[in-house]
Scaffold this motif. Sequence first.
Motif, PDB file in Angstrom:
ATOM      1  N   ASP A 117     -40.636  41.152  15.514  1.00 40.72           N
ATOM      2  CA  ASP A 117     -39.367  41.079  16.374  1.00 40.72           C
ATOM      3  C   ASP A 117     -37.866  41.556  15.539  1.00 40.72           C
ATOM      4  OD1 ASP A 117     -38.288  40.974  18.763  1.00 40.72           O
ATOM      5  OD2 ASP A 117     -39.003  39.016  19.192  1.00 40.72           O
ATOM      6  N   ILE A 118     -37.049  41.788  16.327  1.00 41.02           N
ATOM      7  CA  ILE A 118     -35.778  41.753  15.874  1.00 41.02           C
ATOM      8  C   ILE A 118     -35.009  40.333  15.858  1.00 41.02           C
ATOM      9  CG2 ILE A 118     -33.426  42.662  16.053  1.00 41.02           C
ATOM     10  CD1 ILE A 118     -35.072  45.031  15.600  1.00 41.02           C
ATOM     11  N   VAL A 119     -34.357  40.101  14.547  1.00 43.49           N
ATOM     12  CA  VAL A 119     -33.748  38.670  14.478  1.00 43.49           C
ATOM     13  C   VAL A 119     -32.194  39.246  13.998  1.00 43.49           C
ATOM     14  CG1 VAL A 119     -35.505  37.205  14.083  1.00 43.49           C
ATOM     15  CG2 VAL A 119     -34.540  38.467  12.168  1.00 43.49           C
ATOM     16  N   VAL A 120     -31.415  38.310  14.188  1.00 46.35           N
ATOM     17  CA  VAL A 120     -30.183  38.579  13.970  1.00 46.35           C
ATOM     18  C   VAL A 120     -29.463  37.489  13.238  1.00 46.35           C
ATOM     19  CG1 VAL A 120     -29.463  40.029  15.441  1.00 46.35           C
ATOM     20  CG2 VAL A 120     -29.188  37.682  16.086  1.00 46.35           C
ATOM     21  N   GLU A 166     -42.999  39.246   6.660  1.00 44.18           N
ATOM     22  CA  GLU A 166     -42.305  40.700   6.250  1.00 44.18           C
ATOM     23  C   GLU A 166     -40.875  40.587   6.979  1.00 44.18           C
ATOM     24  OE1 GLU A 166     -46.498  43.104   6.786  1.00 44.18           O
ATOM     25  OE2 GLU A 166     -44.321  44.214   7.470  1.00 44.18           O
ATOM     26  N   ARG A 167     -39.904  41.440   6.331  1.00 46.40           N
ATOM     27  CA  ARG A 167     -38.929  41.731   6.779  1.00 46.40           C
ATOM     28  C   ARG A 167     -38.312  43.275   6.560  1.00 46.40           C
ATOM     29  NH1 ARG A 167     -37.960  36.767   4.136  1.00 46.40           N
ATOM     30  NH2 ARG A 167     -37.512  35.030   5.523  1.00 46.40           N
ATOM     31  N   TYR A 168     -37.541  43.930   7.328  1.00 45.81           N
ATOM     32  CA  TYR A 168     -37.118  45.112   7.033  1.00 45.81           C
ATOM     33  C   TYR A 168     -35.854  45.049   7.727  1.00 45.81           C
ATOM     34  CZ  TYR A 168     -36.501  50.098   7.133  1.00 45.81           C
ATOM     35  OH  TYR A 168     -36.021  51.183   6.950  1.00 45.81           O
ATOM     36  N   LEU A 169     -34.868  45.173   6.573  1.00 46.64           N
ATOM     37  CA  LEU A 169     -33.293  44.895   7.050  1.00 46.64           C
ATOM     38  C   LEU A 169     -32.729  46.559   7.670  1.00 46.64           C
ATOM     39  CD1 LEU A 169     -31.028  42.876   6.903  1.00 46.64           C
ATOM     40  CD2 LEU A 169     -30.668  43.766   4.546  1.00 46.64           C
ATOM     41  N   TYR A 170     -31.823  46.570   8.419  1.00 45.69           N
ATOM     42  CA  TYR A 170     -31.479  47.683   8.948  1.00 45.69           C
ATOM     43  C   TYR A 170     -29.988  48.005   8.389  1.00 45.69           C
ATOM     44  CZ  TYR A 170     -35.005  47.649  12.538  1.00 45.69           C
ATOM     45  OH  TYR A 170     -36.336  47.477  13.005  1.00 45.69           O
ATOM     46  N   LYS A 181     -26.966  42.440   9.345  1.00 45.04           N
ATOM     47  CA  LYS A 181     -27.224  41.109  10.108  1.00 45.04           C
ATOM     48  C   LYS A 181     -28.252  41.264  11.135  1.00 45.04           C
ATOM     49  CE  LYS A 181     -22.193  40.363   9.556  1.00 45.04           C
ATOM     50  NZ  LYS A 181     -20.715  40.231  10.491  1.00 45.04           N
ATOM     51  N   VAL A 182     -28.735  42.552  11.146  1.00 50.43           N
ATOM     52  CA  VAL A 182     -29.927  42.732  12.080  1.00 50.43           C
ATOM     53  C   VAL A 182     -31.191  43.310  11.267  1.00 50.43           C
ATOM     54  CG1 VAL A 182     -30.528  44.150  14.069  1.00 50.43           C
ATOM     55  CG2 VAL A 182     -28.426  43.488  13.545  1.00 50.43           C
ATOM     56  N   TRP A 183     -32.295  42.653  11.567  1.00 51.82           N
ATOM     57  CA  TRP A 183     -33.561  42.992  10.784  1.00 51.82           C
ATOM     58  C   TRP A 183     -34.673  42.634  11.483  1.00 51.82           C
ATOM     59  CZ3 TRP A 183     -30.471  39.034   8.785  1.00 51.82           C
ATOM     60  CH2 TRP A 183     -31.294  37.694   8.670  1.00 51.82           C
ATOM     61  N   SER A 184     -35.735  43.519  11.339  1.00 50.76           N
ATOM     62  CA  SER A 184     -37.080  43.161  11.756  1.00 50.76           C
ATOM     63  C   SER A 184     -37.793  42.193  11.050  1.00 50.76           C
ATOM     64  CB  SER A 184     -37.742  44.425  12.048  1.00 50.76           C
ATOM     65  OG  SER A 184     -39.146  44.093  12.218  1.00 50.76           O
TER      66      SER A 184
END
Length: 291
Positions: free
Chosen positions: A181-184, A227-231, A280-283
Amino acid sequence: MSNSNQVRQSVSEFYTQAVKSESGCGCGCGGGDAVPKGFAAQFAGYGDDVAGLPADAVANSFGCGNPLAFSEVKPGEVVLDLGSGAGIDLLIAARKVGPSGRVIGVDMTDEMIARARANAAEAGFANIEVRKGIIEDLPAEAASVDWVISNCVINLSPEKDRVFAEIARVLKPGGRMLVSDIVVQDVPAWVRESMALYASCVAGAVSEAEYVEGLRRAGLVDVEVRERYLYDFDQVRALIESEVPAEATASCCGPAPSSCCGGDTAPIDAAAIAAEVAQKVWSAKFHARKP
Ligand SMILES: C[S@@+](CC[C@H](N)C(=O)[O-])C[C@H]1O[C@@H](n2cnc3c(N)ncnc32)[C@H](O)[C@@H]1O
């Protein structure tokens, strides 16, 4: 209609249009107007998991991760997908559980449900069932599933605590949850209040800490981010440009109706918003277990 129902209706209208359109974006997409269908699936990191799946399911993937990657789902188990969309994760789950297992998708959007059923039939999976319903009140029995998965959907819920409670209700004791999911973090209030940015998975998203606390409050344990994927700036800008058509900005009434109706009808400055929210937004991929 309650405010929450208005939000769901608005989100559902957005995804009805998205699945009918020629571009392939939803949450977690990036690439602007030239984005081909199927791009979102590549961006979500499916790799070989989508090999051999119906093209429509891949093209209409609107996720922001691959919840089942490296999962321990076994043959014979039951998997429930919250907000199953056109069915990409249902198909991947069906391969993992095999003919002795079962996969259930829940979605509120008729157009998506029809696509998912058609894609399951095309792939030849008889063990996939797609039910119409909302993730805040799941059409599933208590303690009936081994795994709950979801891909870029809970951020869209105006009632996240209800969703977390439902996850805890439907899991069997010892059952597990894997959610991309997307988190901020530290996104300004004017972004959070924009309904135009809600359906594209930015404005409704909460922080990792809020997500983790919500899952724990629901009684789940072993809650962790795996896991994290930073935009970056370009990806956020592309996401916004590809996600916020003029008609979406005009259809408003979200969690903060006083600030959305009217305010969101002004042209969206994607670069300005991206400058504000990049980094400030990532999955994130969340894991949790029912004790
Ligand atoms: C961003 S798309 C993700 C679809 C799918 N998980 C995927 O990865 O392609 C969001 C989906 O969740 C559904 N959805 C959003 N909010 C929902 C809710 N509250 N209850 C049920 N479905 C919901 C939408 O109809 C849409 O199909």
